[in-house]
Design a protein around this motif. Structure first.
Motif, PDB file in Angstrom:
ATOM      1  N   VAL A  46       0.856  -1.178   0.000  1.00  0.00           N
ATOM      2  CA  VAL A  46       0.000   0.000   0.000  1.00  0.00           C
ATOM      3  C   VAL A  46       0.894   1.231   0.000  1.00  0.00           C
ATOM      4  N   HIS A  47       0.621   2.143  -0.908  1.00  0.00           N
ATOM      5  CA  HIS A  47       1.384   3.392  -0.984  1.00  0.00           C
ATOM      6  C   HIS A  47       0.532   4.522  -0.439  1.00  0.00           C
ATOM      7  N   VAL A  48       1.011   5.162   0.625  1.00  0.00           N
ATOM      8  CA  VAL A  48       0.272   6.249   1.261  1.00  0.00           C
ATOM      9  C   VAL A  48       1.059   7.546   1.107  1.00  0.00           C
ATOM     10  N   THR A  49       0.392   8.561   0.564  1.00  0.00           N
ATOM     11  CA  THR A  49       0.997   9.886   0.440  1.00  0.00           C
ATOM     12  C   THR A  49       0.024  10.922   0.992  1.00  0.00           C
ATOM     13  N   SER A  50       0.546  12.100   1.298  1.00  0.00           N
ATOM     14  CA  SER A  50      -0.316  13.192   1.754  1.00  0.00           C
ATOM     15  C   SER A  50       0.375  14.513   1.492  1.00  0.00           C
ATOM     16  N   ALA A  51      -0.441  15.575   1.443  1.00  0.00           N
ATOM     17  CA  ALA A  51       0.113  16.919   1.248  1.00  0.00           C
ATOM     18  C   ALA A  51       1.007  17.317   2.410  1.00  0.00           C
ATOM     19  N   GLY A  52       0.780  16.680   3.582  1.00  0.00           N
ATOM     20  CA  GLY A  52       1.598  16.982   4.750  1.00  0.00           C
ATOM     21  C   GLY A  52       3.000  16.420   4.704  1.00  0.00           C
ATOM     22  N   GLY A  53       3.279  15.535   3.722  1.00  0.00           N
ATOM     23  CA  GLY A  53       4.632  15.017   3.581  1.00  0.00           C
ATOM     24  C   GLY A  53       4.772  13.515   3.713  1.00  0.00           C
ATOM     25  N   THR A  54       3.687  12.818   4.015  1.00  0.00           N
ATOM     26  CA  THR A  54       3.753  11.361   4.097  1.00  0.00           C
ATOM     27  C   THR A  54       4.021  10.768   2.720  1.00  0.00           C
ATOM     28  N   PRO A  65       4.232  -2.923   3.045  1.00  0.00           N
ATOM     29  CA  PRO A  65       4.024  -4.271   2.507  1.00  0.00           C
ATOM     30  C   PRO A  65       2.973  -5.025   3.303  1.00  0.00           C
ATOM     31  N   VAL A  66       2.023  -5.653   2.601  1.00  0.00           N
ATOM     32  CA  VAL A  66       0.941  -6.380   3.272  1.00  0.00           C
ATOM     33  C   VAL A  66       0.686  -7.750   2.646  1.00  0.00           C
ATOM     34  N   SER A  67       1.598  -8.202   1.798  1.00  0.00           N
ATOM     35  CA  SER A  67       1.420  -9.485   1.125  1.00  0.00           C
ATOM     36  C   SER A  67       1.259 -10.609   2.140  1.00  0.00           C
ATOM     37  N   LEU A 109      -1.860  -0.169   9.797  1.00  0.00           N
ATOM     38  CA  LEU A 109      -2.349   0.873   8.901  1.00  0.00           C
ATOM     39  C   LEU A 109      -3.863   0.773   8.902  1.00  0.00           C
ATOM     40  N   GLY A 110      -4.549   1.842   9.282  1.00  0.00           N
ATOM     41  CA  GLY A 110      -6.003   1.818   9.363  1.00  0.00           C
ATOM     42  C   GLY A 110      -6.633   2.956   8.575  1.00  0.00           C
TER      43      GLY A 110
END
Length: 374
Positions: free
Chosen positions: A163-171, A176-178, A302-303
């Motif tokens: 899972v790729h998580v990005t945000s305007a805040g800089g994340t 990996p969740v396989s 990750l939720g």
């Protein structure tokens, strides 16, 4: 969507969430500060024809043990357990030293977890950090609709590699969740072995545990910028300043920011130190202290928040359920292969969350915080 039901919050939990039946035994564990909520649940359980018992203990933090009387009450294996806590239920000191072992050989360091996940003999609700205001605002939602959304997201998780998580805040982090299966907190605790938070409303997953090997890294990698709220060892707080957490091979390598960052680092350092101390005291098997300490720098969850009535208020029980957010937890995971003394949730606002599949395809779950068509 998510229209309120015509029941009180206490009645909603007893009837719509736990589906309590006549003559069932219901154990309610609470703190004096939440006595009105606890007593309302007691009355609602009596109205449903159940046999409730209410027990109070003083407030417990993430590092405290539950009272021996509470542990003894849980050991009676009631049909339903409602843990209505100002902070935490408390740890099971005896089980940490001598874990329960399930039929499949899995170890449980809490009688509560053993009965819920191992024997699957109880249904349960737990509310660490509940307030009267939150109870009134977030409980009476459409649980059928919530369950449908959770089910669809879980379906999307099938075959996901990372899972790729990005945000305007800089994340900008890859998780990996396989081989991992998602969990849901959808408010349907009607069968033995089911349970979750009130307020409900999230789908969450435990990332693959890191190996700490920078040459051949496995695990969560990148940067998380917490900009909503954070759980610390001494409580939850709204974040006035963001906390930047860098990760390599599944473990935190650096924490930067203002006072909040120092507070997070202090919480992690305390957990590392305490892990080694309780091993020396014989409360952890030999060698386990180092394992617990190492996992204090891992990512355990990750939720995705899915309760439309929830807001970011500085109380993680509610914050992690809020729409337009995701959260990561530092420390213990939910798959049981990253034991730790802490589980510190932190909220990221308005994330973009993309599922990447083993066949090379992808699917966007949230786009800048907005849930996409499932």
């Amino acid at each position: 969507m998510f229209e309120k039901e015509k029941l009180s919050p206490a009645q909603t939990i007893i009837q719509s969430v736990c589906h309590v039946k006549k003559n069932e035994r219901v154990l309610i564990i609470s703190n004096p500060s939440l006595s009105e909520i606890a007593q309302n649940l007691y009355v609602a359980a009596r109205e449903a024809g159940a046999e409730p018992v209410l027990i109070f203990q003083s407030t417990r933090t993430i590092m405290d043990n539950a009272s021996v009387e509470v542990i003894a009450a849980i050991k009676t294996e009631p049909d339903v357990i409602l843990s209505v806590s100002e902070q935490k239920l408390g740890k099971d000191e005896m089980a940490i030293a001598n874990p329960y072992i399930g039929e499949n050989g899995e170890k449980y360091d809490s009688i509560f977890d053993y009965l819920l996940e191992g024997k699957k003999s109880i249904r349960a609700v737990w509310t660490p950090g509940l307030t009267p205001d939150m109870f009134e605002r977030t409980v009476c939602i459409d649980y059928k609709e919530l369950s449908s959304v959770c089910e669809k997201i879980c379906k999307k998780y099938e075959g996901v590699e990372f899972v790729h998580v990005t945000s305007a805040g800089g994340t900008d982090v890859k998780v990996p969740v396989s081989g991992r299966k998602p969990f849901v907190d959808d408010g349907d605790f009607s069968v033995a072995g089911s349970g979750g938070n009130i307020p409900s409303g999230e789908v969450f997953i435990s990332p693959v545990v890191g190996n700490g090997n920078l040459a051949e890294p496995v695990g969560t990698d990148g940067t998380i910028v917490f900009d909503g709220s954070m759980t610390f060892s001494d409580g939850d707080s709204l974040l006035e300043n963001p906390i930047k957490v860098d990760l390599k091979a599944g473990f935190i390598t650096n924490i930067t920011g203002e006072e909040e960052a120092k507070r997070l680092l202090k919480s992690i350092n305390e957990a590392e130190k305490k892990s080694l101390e309780i091993e020396k005291e014989g409360k952890l098997p030999e060698g386990k202290g180092a394992v617990y300490a190492r996992n204090a720098r891992g990512i355990g969850e990750l939720g995705i928040g899915l309760n439309p009535a929830a807001i970011i208020s500085g109380n993680m029980l509610e914050d992690e359920k809020a729409f337009r957010t995701c959260h990561f937890a530092i420390g213990m995971n939910y798959d049981g292969d990253a034991p730790c003394l802490i589980h510190l949730d932190g909220v990221v606002r308005n994330p973009t969350i993309v599922f990447h599949y083993k066949d090379g395809s992808s699917f966007t779950i949230l786009q800048e915080g907005v849930l996409q068509k499932l």
